[in-house]
Motif scaffolding. Structure first.
Motif, PDB file in Angstrom:
ATOM      1  N   GLY A  98       0.791  -1.219   0.000  1.00 29.67           N
ATOM      2  CA  GLY A  98       0.000   0.000   0.000  1.00 29.67           C
ATOM      3  C   GLY A  98       0.825   1.271   0.000  1.00 29.67           C
ATOM      4  O   GLY A  98       0.294   2.351  -0.263  1.00 29.67           O
ATOM      5  N   ARG A  99       2.139   1.156   0.296  1.00 25.95           N
ATOM      6  CA  ARG A  99       3.005   2.342   0.296  1.00 25.95           C
ATOM      7  C   ARG A  99       3.507   2.690  -1.102  1.00 25.95           C
ATOM      8  O   ARG A  99       4.105   3.755  -1.291  1.00 25.95           O
ATOM      9  N   LEU A 100       3.306   1.800  -2.063  1.00 23.85           N
ATOM     10  CA  LEU A 100       3.820   2.023  -3.411  1.00 23.85           C
ATOM     11  C   LEU A 100       2.753   2.671  -4.290  1.00 23.85           C
ATOM     12  O   LEU A 100       1.652   2.142  -4.442  1.00 23.85           O
ATOM     13  N   LEU A 101       3.096   3.808  -4.868  1.00 22.31           N
ATOM     14  CA  LEU A 101       2.228   4.492  -5.821  1.00 22.31           C
ATOM     15  C   LEU A 101       2.804   4.258  -7.208  1.00 22.31           C
ATOM     16  O   LEU A 101       3.857   4.811  -7.556  1.00 22.31           O
ATOM     17  N   MET A 102       2.138   3.423  -8.017  1.00 22.36           N
ATOM     18  CA  MET A 102       2.657   3.033  -9.312  1.00 22.36           C
ATOM     19  C   MET A 102       2.231   4.031 -10.391  1.00 22.36           C
ATOM     20  O   MET A 102       1.058   4.422 -10.469  1.00 22.36           O
ATOM     21  N   VAL A 103       3.196   4.433 -11.211  1.00 24.16           N
ATOM     22  CA  VAL A 103       2.933   5.347 -12.323  1.00 24.16           C
ATOM     23  C   VAL A 103       3.375   4.662 -13.605  1.00 24.16           C
ATOM     24  O   VAL A 103       4.551   4.322 -13.762  1.00 24.16           O
ATOM     25  N   ASP A 104       2.446   4.438 -14.530  1.00 24.38           N
ATOM     26  CA  ASP A 104       2.754   3.815 -15.818  1.00 24.38           C
ATOM     27  C   ASP A 104       2.999   4.909 -16.858  1.00 24.38           C
ATOM     28  O   ASP A 104       2.094   5.693 -17.164  1.00 24.38           O
ATOM     29  N   ALA A 105       4.215   4.957 -17.393  1.00 30.97           N
ATOM     30  CA  ALA A 105       4.553   5.940 -18.425  1.00 30.97           C
ATOM     31  C   ALA A 105       4.248   5.347 -19.798  1.00 30.97           C
ATOM     32  O   ALA A 105       4.626   4.215 -20.094  1.00 30.97           O
ATOM     33  N   ALA A 106       3.570   6.115 -20.633  1.00 30.60           N
ATOM     34  CA  ALA A 106       3.134   5.607 -21.939  1.00 30.60           C
ATOM     35  C   ALA A 106       4.253   5.579 -22.964  1.00 30.60           C
ATOM     36  O   ALA A 106       4.237   4.751 -23.876  1.00 30.60           O
TER      37      ALA A 106
END
Length: 204
Positions: free
Chosen positions: A78-86
């Motif tokens: 829950g501490r990880l904020l995932m960001v997917d770069a296109a």
């Protein structure tokens, strides 16, 4: 007696950074590199030491994904904020912007290839700007193989070395501004945590 208006402080004291396996410390407000087959695991160990949420940037097109249900031994997912770069060019751009904002202590960027010198310098500058708010964010780029990003503050490699059903790894310091290269054995200890063990590393 006059009290001086200015005093000199250690460059390192302003960048406390994050502890690594109880023996090393990665300077904050700088960009570091982790490579090798177990690079994501080492990044998770560092993330567990950071305060607050951790932003993890990854390429949306790449099939490798962290299995969030399997991360419990390393960190609270829950501490990880995932960001997917296109797009490839978005990966380091997003990292740079997050570092400059100085809102989190650790920003991880999972890359498919090592970046060049200019992007690394931009990461350093962004981290330093973000550090003016007091957090001194640490940027961590993950690269395959032996890595090789020029200009990073330090480069570390983690490779699996499991034996007899016991989990083990070899940690290598390939580059650092203030220390030489070296290899260390890493093993699981009580309560599932990983730490350095006092034994020789063979065949590295």
């Amino acid at each position: 007696m006059n009290t001086p208006m200015l005093m000199r402080q250690s460059h390192r004291s302003e960048r406390p950074g994050l502890p690594l396996l109880g023996r090393f410390r990665l300077a904050g407000a700088r960009a570091h590199e982790i490579c090798g087959a177990a690079r994501r695991r080492l990044a998770l160990w560092l993330a567990a030491e950071a305060q607050g949420p951790v932003i993890w940037i990854r390429p949306a097109w790449h099939p490798d994904r962290l299995h969030m249900a399997g991360l419990g031994d390393e960190i609270d997912p829950g501490r990880l904020l995932m960001v997917d770069a296109a797009r490839p060019e978005d990966l380091l751009w997003v990292m740079e912007e997050v570092l400059r904002a100085g809102a989190v202590a650790l920003v991880v960027c999972d890359l498919t290839d090592p970046p060049g010198l200019t992007p690394v310098r931009r990461l350093h500058l962004a981290a330093e700007a973000g550090g003016k708010g007091g957090i001194a964010p640490l940027g961590l780029i993950l690269t395959p193989g032996m890595g090789g990003a020029p200009g990073v503050e330090s480069r570390w490699r983690l490779e699996p070395a499991h034996e007899g059903g016991a989990e083990g790894w070899v940690l290598s310091r390939l580059r650092a501004r203030d220390a030489g290269p070296g290899d260390w054995a890493v093993a699981r200890v009580a309560r599932g945590r990983a730490q350095l063990v006092e034994r020789a590393v063979e065949g590295v």
